[in-house]
Design an enzyme around this catalytic site. Structure first.
Site, PDB file in Angstrom:
ATOM      1  N   ASP A  69       4.963   3.068   1.510  1.00 24.68           N
ATOM      2  CA  ASP A  69       5.209   1.820   2.241  1.00 24.68           C
ATOM      3  C   ASP A  69       4.286   0.710   1.732  1.00 24.68           C
ATOM      4  O   ASP A  69       4.369  -0.430   2.198  1.00 24.68           O
ATOM      5  CB  ASP A  69       5.120   2.013   3.760  1.00 24.68           C
ATOM      6  N   SER A  70       3.458   1.045   0.735  1.00 18.01           N
ATOM      7  CA  SER A  70       2.732  -0.010   0.010  1.00 18.01           C
ATOM      8  C   SER A  70       3.717  -0.988  -0.624  1.00 18.01           C
ATOM      9  O   SER A  70       3.335  -2.084  -1.032  1.00 18.01           O
ATOM     10  CB  SER A  70       1.824   0.607  -1.069  1.00 18.01           C
ATOM     11  N   ASP A 112       7.606   7.519   2.426  1.00 14.78           N
ATOM     12  CA  ASP A 112       6.798   7.195   3.606  1.00 14.78           C
ATOM     13  C   ASP A 112       7.653   6.882   4.816  1.00 14.78           C
ATOM     14  O   ASP A 112       8.569   6.045   4.745  1.00 14.78           O
ATOM     15  CB  ASP A 112       5.938   5.955   3.325  1.00 14.78           C
ATOM     16  N   LYS A 141       6.286  11.459   4.376  1.00 12.07           N
ATOM     17  CA  LYS A 141       4.842  11.350   4.632  1.00 12.07           C
ATOM     18  C   LYS A 141       4.625  10.529   5.888  1.00 12.07           C
ATOM     19  O   LYS A 141       5.305   9.531   6.108  1.00 12.07           O
ATOM     20  CB  LYS A 141       4.140  10.701   3.434  1.00 12.07           C
ATOM     21  N   GLU A 143       1.327   9.139   8.691  1.00 13.25           N
ATOM     22  CA  GLU A 143      -0.120   8.902   8.772  1.00 13.25           C
ATOM     23  C   GLU A 143      -0.707   9.354  10.107  1.00 13.25           C
ATOM     24  O   GLU A 143      -0.065   9.227  11.150  1.00 13.25           O
ATOM     25  CB  GLU A 143      -0.399   7.399   8.588  1.00 13.25           C
ATOM     26  N   GLU A 210      -7.264   9.437   1.809  1.00 14.34           N
ATOM     27  CA  GLU A 210      -7.526   8.111   1.247  1.00 14.34           C
ATOM     28  C   GLU A 210      -8.897   7.600   1.683  1.00 14.34           C
ATOM     29  O   GLU A 210      -9.211   7.567   2.889  1.00 14.34           O
ATOM     30  CB  GLU A 210      -6.425   7.136   1.712  1.00 14.34           C
TER      31      GLU A 210
HETATM   32  O1  KIV Z   1       1.991   3.646   0.649  1.00 15.52           O
HETATM   33  C1  KIV Z   1       1.362   4.142  -0.284  1.00 15.52           C
HETATM   34  O2  KIV Z   1       1.508   3.780  -1.446  1.00 15.52           O
HETATM   35  C2  KIV Z   1       0.404   5.190   0.032  1.00 15.52           C
HETATM   36  C3  KIV Z   1      -0.611   5.526  -1.021  1.00 15.52           C
HETATM   37  C4  KIV Z   1      -1.673   4.505  -1.035  1.00 15.52           C
HETATM   38  C5  KIV Z   1      -1.152   6.895  -0.857  1.00 15.52           C
HETATM   39  O3  KIV Z   1       0.409   5.719   1.100  1.00 15.52           O
END
Ligand code: KIV
EC number: 2.1.2.11
Length: 294
Positions: A69-70, A112, A141, A143, A210
């Protein structure tokens, strides 16, 4: 005679080559990742958000592609990942998966679950995760620790592989007070350790760590034989490493965090830079704890 065919002219707009019927490599799977870990081979992960970069990363030998989600910051220009929608994650996951399919890619695709797409209930998490799995992800994924363990178990029991994410969790950046190192001090380290063990017990097969101290990440890696730790700013003692692709290509619009190396320097091409990243992770020269860790 001059070849005037479309093939000779090349294909426009970064079009990927047509699929060949003979895949050369074995697809990455959870058993394969476990074998790599057992053999002491580091796992490489890199973010990708579109078909072309996903295909290039795959060709460069990256085992796991994270549709992170970056993308909210990298692709959408948002100030944080908090504003990323599930629809957007599904769109980018589909793009990445199509790119991999076109080149018979073998990478394991992790997508994500964005902010507020799994917080309400386990059922909401299942609906959101199903959306990303149906977009082609192999794993989702999410968090956080503590409250997330029952959600992880609920998803895993229903056949959805889960990667957890502890330490600096960008979706809670406002609650954390900024992008800071986590797990410093005995109490914080103990809580992180407890959360990590609970997530392994819940069935998480991977755990992104992280911005946590290298010693703690290395210790957790030893404590989690069934859950592969993937570090970002967590030192060299994890089972694998992940970076945001744009950061490691040196095209971060801001200042790269301390834990990033610009692999584009001296590489000559994007593929060369990603190959250098894969090689550096595999031979242990990246990350360098003295330079990239806490
Ligand atoms: O969203 C993302 O790119 C991430 C990485 C920084 C691990 O969660």
């Amino acid at each position: 005679m001059t070849d005037t065919s479309a093939a000779a002219a090349g294909t426009p707009y970064g079009t990927l080559p047509p699929a060949s019927p003979l895949p050369q490599r074995r697809p990455v799977s959870l058993p394969r990742l476990a074998q790599m870990r057992e053999a002491g081979e580091k796992i490489t992960m890199l973010t990708a958000y579109d078909a072309t970069f996903a295909a290039v990363a795959d060709a460069a030998g990256v085992e796991c592609i994270l549709v992170g989600d970056s993308l909210g910051m990298v692709c959408q220009g948002l100030p944080s990942t908090v504003g990323v929608a599930l629809d957007t994650m599904a769109y980018h996951t589909e793009s990445v998966v199509r790119g991999l399919q076109r080149v018979q890619g073998t990478a394991w695709v992790v997508a994500d679950l964005p902010f507020a797409s799994y917080h309400e209930s386990r059922e909401q998490a299942l609906r959101s995760a199903s959306r990303l799995m149906q977009a082609g992800a192999h794993m989702v994924k999410l968090e956080g620790g503590g409250w997330t363990a029952p959600t992880v178990q609920f998803l895993v029991e229903r056949g959805i592989p889960v990667c957890a994410h502890l330490g600096l969790t960008p979706q809670t950046v406002h609650a954390l007070g900024g992008y800071r190192v986590q797990g410093k001090g005995d109490q914080a380290a103990q809580q992180l350790r407890r959360h990590a063990l609970e997530l392994q017990d819940a069935g998480a097969a991977m755990l992104v760590l992280e911005m946590v101290p290298a010693v703690l990440a290395s210790d957790l890696t030893q404590a989690l034989p069934r859950c592969h730790t993937i570090g970002i700013g967590a030192g060299s003692g994890t089972a694998g490493q992940v970076l945001v692709m744009h950061d490691m290509l040196g095209i971060n619009l801001g200042k790269n965090p301390k834990f990033v190396r610009d692999f584009m320097q001296g590489a000559g091409s994007v593929r060369g830079a990603i190959e250098a990243y894969v090689q550096a992770v595999k031979n242990g020269s990246f990350p360098d704890n003295a330079q990239h860790a806490w």
